[in-house]
Design an enzyme around this catalytic site. Structure first.
Site, PDB file in Angstrom:
ATOM      1  N   PHE A 166      -0.617  10.188   1.873  1.00  0.00           N
ATOM      2  CA  PHE A 166      -0.150   9.600   3.518  1.00  0.00           C
ATOM      3  C   PHE A 166       1.532   9.386   3.044  1.00  0.00           C
ATOM      4  O   PHE A 166       1.702   8.746   2.342  1.00  0.00           O
ATOM      5  CB  PHE A 166      -0.525   8.546   3.946  1.00  0.00           C
ATOM      6  CG  PHE A 166       0.106   8.103   5.258  1.00  0.00           C
ATOM      7  CD1 PHE A 166      -0.290   8.667   6.321  1.00  0.00           C
ATOM      8  CD2 PHE A 166       1.278   7.532   5.284  1.00  0.00           C
ATOM      9  CE1 PHE A 166       0.570   8.544   7.721  1.00  0.00           C
ATOM     10  CE2 PHE A 166       2.293   7.189   6.539  1.00  0.00           C
ATOM     11  CZ  PHE A 166       1.605   7.673   7.560  1.00  0.00           C
ATOM     12  N   ASP A 218       5.883   8.149  -4.885  1.00  0.00           N
ATOM     13  CA  ASP A 218       6.000   7.780  -3.468  1.00  0.00           C
ATOM     14  C   ASP A 218       5.288   6.179  -3.763  1.00  0.00           C
ATOM     15  O   ASP A 218       4.460   5.786  -3.553  1.00  0.00           O
ATOM     16  CB  ASP A 218       5.235   8.275  -2.544  1.00  0.00           C
ATOM     17  CG  ASP A 218       5.466   7.850  -0.986  1.00  0.00           C
ATOM     18  OD1 ASP A 218       5.863   6.494  -1.164  1.00  0.00           O
ATOM     19  OD2 ASP A 218       5.189   8.321   0.003  1.00  0.00           O
ATOM     20  N   LYS A 262       9.930   0.090   2.966  1.00  0.00           N
ATOM     21  CA  LYS A 262       9.180  -0.922   3.615  1.00  0.00           C
ATOM     22  C   LYS A 262       9.806  -2.187   2.935  1.00  0.00           C
ATOM     23  O   LYS A 262      10.648  -2.626   3.581  1.00  0.00           O
ATOM     24  CB  LYS A 262       7.721  -0.686   3.085  1.00  0.00           C
ATOM     25  CG  LYS A 262       6.989   0.352   3.790  1.00  0.00           C
ATOM     26  CD  LYS A 262       5.454   0.111   3.615  1.00  0.00           C
ATOM     27  CE  LYS A 262       4.795   1.421   4.223  1.00  0.00           C
ATOM     28  NZ  LYS A 262       4.355   1.497   5.642  1.00  0.00           N
TER      29      LYS A 262
HETATM   30  C1  LIG Z   1       3.009   5.760   0.811  1.00  0.00           C
HETATM   31  C2  LIG Z   1       3.759   5.819   1.964  1.00  0.00           C
HETATM   32  N1  LIG Z   1       5.023   6.831   2.119  1.00  0.00           N
HETATM   33  C3  LIG Z   1       5.573   6.995   3.334  1.00  0.00           C
HETATM   34  C4  LIG Z   1       5.352   6.020   4.439  1.00  0.00           C
HETATM   35  C5  LIG Z   1       6.345   6.234   5.628  1.00  0.00           C
HETATM   36  O1  LIG Z   1       7.041   4.984   5.671  1.00  0.00           O
HETATM   37  P1  LIG Z   1       7.664   4.855   7.239  1.00  0.00           P
HETATM   38  O2  LIG Z   1       6.598   4.528   8.254  1.00  0.00           O
HETATM   39  O3  LIG Z   1       8.659   3.713   6.940  1.00  0.00           O
HETATM   40  O4  LIG Z   1       8.371   6.383   7.489  1.00  0.00           O
HETATM   41  C6  LIG Z   1       4.278   5.307   4.146  1.00  0.00           C
HETATM   42  C7  LIG Z   1       4.004   4.328   5.552  1.00  0.00           C
HETATM   43  O5  LIG Z   1       2.946   3.812   5.695  1.00  0.00           O
HETATM   44  C8  LIG Z   1       3.588   5.070   3.037  1.00  0.00           C
HETATM   45  O6  LIG Z   1       2.467   4.179   2.989  1.00  0.00           O
END
Ligand SMILES: Cc1ncc(COP(=O)(O)O)c(C=O)c1O
Length: 404
Positions: A146, A231, A260
């Protein structure tokens, strides 16, 4: 099941569902205030927050030091665009680069934007530095990933809810099973620019790869001249008891994707962090964002990085994480089939015999505890890192009742 939503709450929920697109299925609580680890709803009922806005609230609601940085900056300067310099971006980028052990920071806003930026950087690096033929670059991604909700990203999601009906999808992504380093090695060819993975998969249910996986990914990427992109948007910034989940194996990726908690729970702030030989491939005009690197976000981000630099939150998360893990282990066989814990982050698989993840989340809500289900049978626990051991014990007690 019915959850006690009072009249005012019910009215507000009705107004929201009448006029807000139905892209979420929230639990029936209408928050009005919050402080630290506690959220208060419109009727004054208090809830212990065990979700932390998916780790965006690692420092809790309204942390005084972060609020102070934001308030001070609000009165001075909030936005310049990157057409001009501002006096907060440089100090923020310097501190964040140092925290990551890297040279350069590219500031964006949301997590998905950081991922998109990482993809662009990897492709440009592949063509301009590695010498991949034009438009041939590929990026290896993991099953169960994700990385956000934009069109390129959902194209390489294997979750039908995120993926289906949003095509045509961008090409150039190769899937391998998560946690399988041999599969990554086998998938690499002369067109591979990067391996993009979550060091722990959050949305998949806090899935922790086998010990040694991240070290092997590091070695495989180095041997094959491929970028390792981590990530750490949900796993990073103290959550797992280290600054980054990659630190659990002493691994330095080529590119960090952060978001975040970087925004201190106040505003969206994300970043791509890498060395000059990687991030330096991006030239003026090729990438950007009106709000990326704005002075308000930079002031907040600088304060967050300063707080993390002390190591205090990481130490807390590690110690309290062990406490949480021990408490959760005691529930296995009592309505819980498995738990996975890394620092103050846990995936708890609910026995279908006692209910779905959503049903347990609703029962916990009625008992004053906020969690969210993921993928049907799992609930995710990710409290602010400021939570106390007694509050964890109380929450586990509520979970024990909800499971019975
Ligand atoms: C591992 C990871 N990458 C990217 C994102 C995307 O972040 P955003 O919701 O701020 O676009 C998330 C969101 O939960 C995430 O958990």
């Amino acid at each position: 099941m019915s959850t006690a939503v009072d009249d005012l709450g019910a009215q507000l929920i009705a107004a929201e569902s009448a006029h807000v697109a139905h892209n979420y299925h929230p639990l029936p609580i209408v928050a009005a205030r919050a402080e630290g680890v506690w959220v208060t709803d419109v009727e004054g009922k208090r809830y212990l927050d065990l979700l932390s806005a998916y780790s965006a609230l690692n420092f809790g609601h309204g942390h005084p030091a972060i609020l102070a940085a934001a308030r001070e900056q609000l009165d001075r300067l909030t936005l310049t665009s990157r057409a001009f310099h501002n006096d907060k971006l440089g100090p923020f980028a310097t501190a964040l680069a140092q925290l990551c052990g890297k040279d350069l920071v590219l500031p964006m806003n949301t997590g998905a934007e950081a991922v998109e930026t990482g993809i662009k950087v990897a492709r440009a690096w592949g063509y301009r530095s590695k010498g991949i033929a034009p438009d041939a670059a590929t990026i290896i991604v993991a099953n169960g990933n994700f990385h956000g909700r934009t069109t390129t990203i959902v194209g390489f999601s294997d979750d039908p809810v995120a993926h289906d009906d949003f095509g045509p999808y961008a090409p150039g992504f190769v899937h391998v099973p998560y946690g399988d380093a041999d599969a990554i090695a086998a998938a690499i060819d002369e067109n591979t620019a990067a391996v993009l993975i979550e060091p722990i998969q959050g949305e998949a249910g806090v899935v922790i790869p086998p010990e040694g996986f991240l070290r092997r990914v590091r070695d495989i990427c180095t041997e094959n001249d491929v970028l390792f992109i981590a990530d750490e948007i949900q796993s990073g910034l103290g959550r797992v008891g280290e600054t980054f989940a990659c630190d659990r194996e002493g691994v330095l990726p080529d590119v960090y994707l952060l978001g975040k908690a970087l925004g201190g729970g106040i505003l969206p702030l994300s970043a791509v962090v890498a060395d000059e030989d990687v991030l330096g491939v991006i030239r003026p005009g090729e990438h950007g964002s009106t709000f990326g690197g704005n002075p308000l976000a930079s002031a907040v981000g600088l304060r967050v990085v300063e707080m993390l630099a002390s190591g205090e939150f990481q130490t807390r998360a590690k110690a309290l994480g062990e406490h949480l893990a021990q408490a959760l282990q005691g529930l296995v066989g009592h309505g819980v089939t498995a738990v996975r814990v890394a620092g103050l982050w846990a995936g708890v698989d609910i026995d279908p015999a006692v209910g779905s993840g959503r049903e347990i989340a609703e029962k916990l809500l009625a008992r004053g505890v906020l969690v969210k289900d993921t993928h049907g049978q799992t609930i995710r626990i990710a409290p602010p890192l400021t939570i106390r051991a007694t509050e964890i014990d109380w929450a586990i007690e509520q979970l024990r009742h909800a499971l019975s």
